[in-house]
Write a protein that holds these residues in place. Structure first.
Motif, short mmCIF file in Angstrom:
data_model
loop_
_atom_site.label_atom_id
_atom_site.label_comp_id
_atom_site.label_asym_id
_atom_site.label_seq_id
_atom_site.Cartn_x
_atom_site.Cartn_y
_atom_site.Cartn_z
N ASN A 20 0.80 -1.24 0.00
CA ASN A 20 0.00 0.00 0.00
C ASN A 20 0.83 1.28 0.00
N ALA A 21 2.12 1.18 -0.31
CA ALA A 21 3.02 2.33 -0.16
C ALA A 21 2.56 3.57 -0.93
N PHE A 22 2.12 3.40 -2.17
CA PHE A 22 1.69 4.53 -2.98
C PHE A 22 0.27 4.32 -3.51
N LYS A 23 -0.49 3.52 -2.83
CA LYS A 23 -1.85 3.23 -3.28
C LYS A 23 -2.71 4.50 -3.27
N ASN A 24 -3.47 4.67 -4.35
CA ASN A 24 -4.42 5.79 -4.47
C ASN A 24 -3.75 7.16 -4.38
N THR A 40 14.09 -4.69 -5.34
CA THR A 40 13.90 -6.06 -5.83
C THR A 40 12.49 -6.59 -5.55
N TYR A 41 11.76 -5.93 -4.65
CA TYR A 41 10.45 -6.44 -4.23
C TYR A 41 9.43 -5.31 -4.22
N ILE A 42 8.25 -5.58 -4.80
CA ILE A 42 7.13 -4.64 -4.78
C ILE A 42 5.99 -5.29 -4.01
N GLY A 43 5.52 -4.64 -2.95
CA GLY A 43 4.52 -5.22 -2.07
C GLY A 43 3.10 -5.15 -2.62
N LYS A 44 2.19 -5.74 -1.89
CA LYS A 44 0.78 -5.81 -2.29
C LYS A 44 0.18 -4.41 -2.37
N TYR A 45 -0.54 -4.15 -3.45
CA TYR A 45 -1.25 -2.89 -3.68
C TYR A 45 -0.31 -1.67 -3.65
N ALA A 46 0.99 -1.88 -3.84
CA ALA A 46 1.95 -0.79 -3.67
C ALA A 46 1.67 0.40 -4.57
N PHE A 69 0.30 -3.55 -9.20
CA PHE A 69 0.16 -2.52 -10.24
C PHE A 69 -1.22 -2.55 -10.89
N GLU A 70 -2.23 -3.01 -10.20
CA GLU A 70 -3.56 -3.04 -10.82
C GLU A 70 -4.02 -1.63 -11.15
#
Length: 206
Positions: A20-24, A40-46, A69-70
């Motif tokens: 959720n780092a940059f979500k919305n 190296t890693y992108i978290g859920k809903y980032a 990236f949805e």
């Protein structure tokens, strides 16, 4: 405005972008996001729901988690593919690029072992799809309802493909790997004319 995520912060190397780092984030004010090579890693809903914000991925990524990236937009120059997946990437999570937008051809590199459920579901895209030789499993609805065309070659390492994984695409030729034993419901349904034919592996039982 371009957001350049730093490779270091207060002397610490940035290797992960958390859930959720940059979500919305306000996409009206942000034109581009550049992720550094240190990540190296992108978290859920980032980066979920970036809409018109262009995102540039580094070659160093090894893991893209669920929904990362949805709804995002990826942009390339001229004929260059706008979504480029690096050769270090091993996993694409469920719904990772669901309902995103990009152009050009999509190449799943040989390094990737699994593509999650709904990973590229409903992507606004028309081009050719190339699956890398390292893929072992492809999730349910993984490439459902896109506009892929040309040949679909299922690599020999693939032993499992989920339901409706390639349904509603426009492929003209299908080659199924020798190691596939089961084709699940709707996996290759409504794939256009398949005008150049279908080649089945020797081990398919049902």
């Amino acid at each position: 405005i371009t957001l350049n995520i730093p490779s270091e912060y207060e002397g610490m190397k940035i290797t992960k972008i958390g859930d959720n780092a940059f979500k919305n984030l306000n996409s009206n004010a942000l034109a581009k996001v550049v992720i550094p090579d240190s990540v190296t890693y992108i978290g859920k809903y980032a980066f979920s729901q970036k809409y018109d914000t262009v995102i540039i991925l580094p070659d160093t990524l090894t893991y893209i988690d669920d929904n990362a990236f949805e709804y995002c937009v990826f942009s390339g120059d001229g004929d260059r593919a706008s979504l480029v997946l690096g050769s270090s990437l091993k996993n694409i999570g469920s719904e990772a690029f669901k309902d995103s937008q990009f152009n050009g051809n999509l190449v799943i590199p040989d390094s990737i072992e699994s593509v999650g459920d709904y990973a590229f579901y409903g992507v606004d895209f028309g081009g050719r799809l190339t699956l890398g030789d390292g893929i072992k499993s492809i999730g349910s609805h993984a490439f459902y309802s896109n506009e892929f065309f040309g040949d679909l070659i299922i690599p020999n390492n693939v032993t499992e493909i989920g339901e409706y994984a390639f349904s509603l695409n426009g492929f003209s030729y299908l080659s199924i790997s020798d190691n596939m034993t089961v084709i699940k419901a709707g996996t290759f349904s409504q794939m256009g004319s398949l005008s150049r034919g279908v080649e089945f592996g020797d081990e398919i039982t049902h």
